[in-house]
Design a protein around this motif. Structure first.
Motif, PDB file in Angstrom:
ATOM      1  N   ARG A  85      12.194   0.939  -9.394  1.00 30.09           N
ATOM      2  CA  ARG A  85      10.905   0.956  -9.718  1.00 30.09           C
ATOM      3  C   ARG A  85       9.791   0.435  -9.393  1.00 30.09           C
ATOM      4  NH1 ARG A  85      13.622   4.810 -10.437  1.00 30.09           N
ATOM      5  NH2 ARG A  85      14.061   6.213 -11.969  1.00 30.09           N
ATOM      6  N   THR A  86      10.058  -0.450  -8.500  1.00 32.94           N
ATOM      7  CA  THR A  86       9.161  -1.297  -7.802  1.00 32.94           C
ATOM      8  C   THR A  86       9.583  -1.521  -6.555  1.00 32.94           C
ATOM      9  OG1 THR A  86       8.452  -2.631  -9.933  1.00 32.94           O
ATOM     10  CG2 THR A  86       7.799  -3.475  -7.944  1.00 32.94           C
ATOM     11  N   VAL A  87       8.816  -1.220  -5.559  1.00 33.62           N
ATOM     12  CA  VAL A  87       9.058  -1.477  -3.993  1.00 33.62           C
ATOM     13  C   VAL A  87       8.149  -2.307  -3.230  1.00 33.62           C
ATOM     14  CG1 VAL A  87      10.516   0.407  -3.916  1.00 33.62           C
ATOM     15  CG2 VAL A  87       8.243   1.066  -3.462  1.00 33.62           C
ATOM     16  N   LYS A  88       8.477  -2.689  -2.276  1.00 39.48           N
ATOM     17  CA  LYS A  88       7.643  -3.205  -1.143  1.00 39.48           C
ATOM     18  C   LYS A  88       7.038  -2.202  -0.387  1.00 39.48           C
ATOM     19  CE  LYS A  88       7.555  -6.595   2.643  1.00 39.48           C
ATOM     20  NZ  LYS A  88       8.233  -7.798   3.285  1.00 39.48           N
ATOM     21  N   PHE A  89       5.672  -2.240  -0.090  1.00 43.00           N
ATOM     22  CA  PHE A  89       4.992  -1.158   0.812  1.00 43.00           C
ATOM     23  C   PHE A  89       4.745  -2.121   2.228  1.00 43.00           C
ATOM     24  CE2 PHE A  89       1.064   1.085   2.057  1.00 43.00           C
ATOM     25  CZ  PHE A  89       1.619   2.139   2.544  1.00 43.00           C
ATOM     26  N   PHE A  90       5.292  -1.743   3.199  1.00 40.08           N
ATOM     27  CA  PHE A  90       5.405  -2.474   4.554  1.00 40.08           C
ATOM     28  C   PHE A  90       5.453  -1.750   5.556  1.00 40.08           C
ATOM     29  CE2 PHE A  90       7.551  -5.071   7.687  1.00 40.08           C
ATOM     30  CZ  PHE A  90       6.677  -6.084   7.802  1.00 40.08           C
ATOM     31  N   PRO A  91       4.887  -1.898   6.757  1.00 36.14           N
ATOM     32  CA  PRO A  91       3.527  -2.907   6.704  1.00 36.14           C
ATOM     33  C   PRO A  91       2.316  -2.299   6.198  1.00 36.14           C
ATOM     34  CG  PRO A  91       3.901  -2.047   8.924  1.00 36.14           C
ATOM     35  CD  PRO A  91       5.006  -1.870   7.818  1.00 36.14           C
ATOM     36  N   ALA A  92       1.766  -2.723   5.305  1.00 35.55           N
ATOM     37  CA  ALA A  92       0.698  -2.168   4.175  1.00 35.55           C
ATOM     38  C   ALA A  92      -0.485  -1.626   5.217  1.00 35.55           C
ATOM     39  CB  ALA A  92       0.223  -3.119   3.396  1.00 35.55           C
ATOM     40  N   MET A 101       6.593   4.557 -10.052  1.00 36.05           N
ATOM     41  CA  MET A 101       6.819   3.683  -9.156  1.00 36.05           C
ATOM     42  C   MET A 101       5.489   2.574  -9.002  1.00 36.05           C
ATOM     43  SD  MET A 101       9.624   4.252  -7.963  1.00 36.05           S
ATOM     44  CE  MET A 101      10.082   3.280  -6.325  1.00 36.05           C
ATOM     45  N   GLN A 102       5.746   1.316  -8.887  1.00 32.39           N
ATOM     46  CA  GLN A 102       4.804   0.128  -8.386  1.00 32.39           C
ATOM     47  C   GLN A 102       5.175  -0.183  -7.031  1.00 32.39           C
ATOM     48  OE1 GLN A 102       5.347  -2.275 -12.164  1.00 32.39           O
ATOM     49  NE2 GLN A 102       3.304  -1.698 -12.480  1.00 32.39           N
ATOM     50  N   PHE A 103       3.969  -0.705  -6.597  1.00 37.41           N
ATOM     51  CA  PHE A 103       4.365  -1.285  -5.097  1.00 37.41           C
ATOM     52  C   PHE A 103       3.613  -2.526  -4.833  1.00 37.41           C
ATOM     53  CE2 PHE A 103       3.699   3.240  -5.455  1.00 37.41           C
ATOM     54  CZ  PHE A 103       4.753   3.941  -4.451  1.00 37.41           C
ATOM     55  N   MET A 104       4.170  -3.225  -4.057  1.00 35.85           N
ATOM     56  CA  MET A 104       3.725  -4.681  -3.603  1.00 35.85           C
ATOM     57  C   MET A 104       3.486  -4.467  -2.200  1.00 35.85           C
ATOM     58  SD  MET A 104       5.659  -8.432  -3.632  1.00 35.85           S
ATOM     59  CE  MET A 104       6.369  -8.094  -5.224  1.00 35.85           C
ATOM     60  N   PRO A 105       2.344  -4.380  -1.810  1.00 37.65           N
ATOM     61  CA  PRO A 105       1.897  -4.151  -0.257  1.00 37.65           C
ATOM     62  C   PRO A 105       1.814  -5.331   0.560  1.00 37.65           C
ATOM     63  CG  PRO A 105      -0.085  -3.934  -1.790  1.00 37.65           C
ATOM     64  CD  PRO A 105       1.123  -3.794  -2.720  1.00 37.65           C
ATOM     65  N   THR A 106       2.480  -5.530   1.396  1.00 38.56           N
ATOM     66  CA  THR A 106       2.684  -6.759   2.423  1.00 38.56           C
ATOM     67  C   THR A 106       2.425  -6.216   3.644  1.00 38.56           C
ATOM     68  OG1 THR A 106       4.271  -7.663   0.747  1.00 38.56           O
ATOM     69  CG2 THR A 106       3.734  -8.795   2.784  1.00 38.56           C
ATOM     70  N   GLY A 107       1.931  -7.162   4.481  1.00 44.53           N
ATOM     71  CA  GLY A 107       1.582  -6.795   6.008  1.00 44.53           C
ATOM     72  C   GLY A 107       0.078  -6.411   6.076  1.00 44.53           C
ATOM     73  N   GLY A 108      -0.600  -7.195   6.653  1.00 44.45           N
ATOM     74  CA  GLY A 108      -2.184  -6.846   6.732  1.00 44.45           C
ATOM     75  C   GLY A 108      -2.786  -7.148   5.486  1.00 44.45           C
ATOM     76  N   VAL A 109      -2.478  -7.524   4.593  1.00 45.59           N
ATOM     77  CA  VAL A 109      -3.398  -8.184   3.233  1.00 45.59           C
ATOM     78  C   VAL A 109      -3.968  -9.234   3.675  1.00 45.59           C
ATOM     79  CG1 VAL A 109      -3.204  -8.460   0.778  1.00 45.59           C
ATOM     80  CG2 VAL A 109      -1.687  -6.639   1.799  1.00 45.59           C
ATOM     81  N   SER A 110      -5.109  -9.417   3.267  1.00 48.30           N
ATOM     82  CA  SER A 110      -5.906 -10.759   3.413  1.00 48.30           C
ATOM     83  C   SER A 110      -6.918 -10.903   2.399  1.00 48.30           C
ATOM     84  CB  SER A 110      -6.479 -10.431   4.824  1.00 48.30           C
ATOM     85  OG  SER A 110      -7.657  -9.695   4.671  1.00 48.30           O
ATOM     86  N   VAL A 160       1.737  -3.551  -8.250  1.00 54.79           N
ATOM     87  CA  VAL A 160       1.991  -4.696  -9.144  1.00 54.79           C
ATOM     88  C   VAL A 160       1.543  -6.184  -8.684  1.00 54.79           C
ATOM     89  CG1 VAL A 160       4.305  -4.765  -8.326  1.00 54.79           C
ATOM     90  CG2 VAL A 160       3.821  -5.638 -10.636  1.00 54.79           C
ATOM     91  N   ALA A 161       1.490  -6.238  -7.436  1.00 55.03           N
ATOM     92  CA  ALA A 161       1.292  -7.396  -6.610  1.00 55.03           C
ATOM     93  C   ALA A 161       0.924  -7.174  -5.319  1.00 55.03           C
ATOM     94  CB  ALA A 161       2.104  -8.456  -6.790  1.00 55.03           C
ATOM     95  N   CYS A 162       0.478  -8.241  -4.667  1.00 53.16           N
ATOM     96  CA  CYS A 162       0.181  -8.172  -3.105  1.00 53.16           C
ATOM     97  C   CYS A 162       0.840  -9.488  -2.540  1.00 53.16           C
ATOM     98  CB  CYS A 162      -1.298  -8.033  -2.752  1.00 53.16           C
ATOM     99  SG  CYS A 162      -2.289  -6.446  -3.032  1.00 53.16           S
ATOM    100  N   GLY A 163       1.670  -9.100  -1.478  1.00 51.75           N
ATOM    101  CA  GLY A 163       2.336 -10.476  -0.809  1.00 51.75           C
ATOM    102  C   GLY A 163       1.551 -10.731   0.510  1.00 51.75           C
ATOM    103  N   GLY A 164       1.643 -11.724   1.114  1.00 54.59           N
ATOM    104  CA  GLY A 164       0.906 -11.948   2.175  1.00 54.59           C
ATOM    105  C   GLY A 164       1.132 -13.596   2.813  1.00 54.59           C
ATOM    106  N   SER A 165       1.032 -13.514   3.981  1.00 57.50           N
ATOM    107  CA  SER A 165       1.074 -14.948   4.630  1.00 57.50           C
ATOM    108  C   SER A 165      -0.394 -15.651   4.932  1.00 57.50           C
ATOM    109  CB  SER A 165       1.905 -15.107   6.109  1.00 57.50           C
ATOM    110  OG  SER A 165       1.382 -13.951   7.064  1.00 57.50           O
ATOM    111  N   TRP A 166      -1.406 -14.910   4.672  1.00 65.14           N
ATOM    112  CA  TRP A 166      -2.679 -15.796   4.936  1.00 65.14           C
ATOM    113  C   TRP A 166      -2.904 -16.787   4.080  1.00 65.14           C
ATOM    114  CZ3 TRP A 166      -2.556 -12.206   0.961  1.00 65.14           C
ATOM    115  CH2 TRP A 166      -3.220 -12.405  -0.050  1.00 65.14           C
TER     116      TRP A 166
END
Length: 212
Positions: free
Chosen positions: A126-133, A152-161, A175-181
């Protein structure tokens, strides 16, 4: 997922840590925690990545540490045996998802299309990563997906800043954002952990403005 959801409900940001030295990984995690971020994803992009994640689990108790870039069941088994509290994969592989679910470990499998989200839903996720966002359509695509997959809930990652974080967090389905910035390679190489703490604080401030 209770402990992770509790943290993400307060601060919906998951910084990525890429390191090949467990000591550096631990210092990075401490720097992020000092800035208010308590969930980290250690990506399996170096030979010592699993050791780095295990060191964070052992030495930074205030951090919820998971493993990212998990591609196979064997990798999922390895990281879970070393203490991973959640698993993230760039794509959706049924066997990997089922294995993590059977182990009782949350998995955020990567999705990009409606077909992948539907397959994740059918698997029970019910929660997935959205990549590359960003490349996958960003906010507009997430709006379209969430209108169809209302549970569904999403965790966008990839290009988030820091520049677009507020746009993603404004979506109720995120639900949250992931990122390497938050963990720039040059800062880590220079052991400039104060700058990482500053980036974390700035991200927390952005999140609090959107989610409060």
């Amino acid at each position: 997922m209770t402990i992770i959801e509790d943290y993400l409900r307060t601060v919906p940001i998951v910084p990525l840590i890429e390191a090949d030295d467990p000591l550096v990984a631990v210092k990075t995690a401490h720097a992020l925690a000092a800035g208010g971020l308590n969930v980290v994803e250690v990506v399996l992009r170096t030979d010592a990545a699993i050791d780095c994640m295990a060191a964070i689990v052992a030495d930074v108790p205030d951090i919820v540490a998971g493993a990212g870039t998990v591609l196979t069941v064997d990798q999922a088994s390895d990281v879970i045996s070393r203490g991973a509290q959640f698993v993230v994969s760039p794509g959706l592989v049924d066997d990997v998802a089922r294995y993590c679910m059977d182990q009782g470990v949350p998995i955020f499998a990567g999705t990009m299309t409606a077909g992948e989200v539907q397959r994740a839903y059918a698997l029970g996720l019910r929660t997935v990563k959205f990549f590359p966002a960003k490349l996958a359509g960003g906010v507009r695509m997430l709006k379209a997906l969430s209108s169809v997959f209302r549970d569904m809930q999403f965790m966008p990652t990839g290009g988030v800043s820091a520049d677009n974080l507020h746009e993603f967090l404004a979506l109720p389905a995120v639900v949250a954002c992931g990122g390497s910035w938050l963990t720039p390679k040059d800062a880590i190489a220079a052991e400039d952990f104060e700058s990482i703490t500053t980036l974390a604080r700035e991200a927390v401030e952005i999140a609090q403005k959107i989610r409060t």
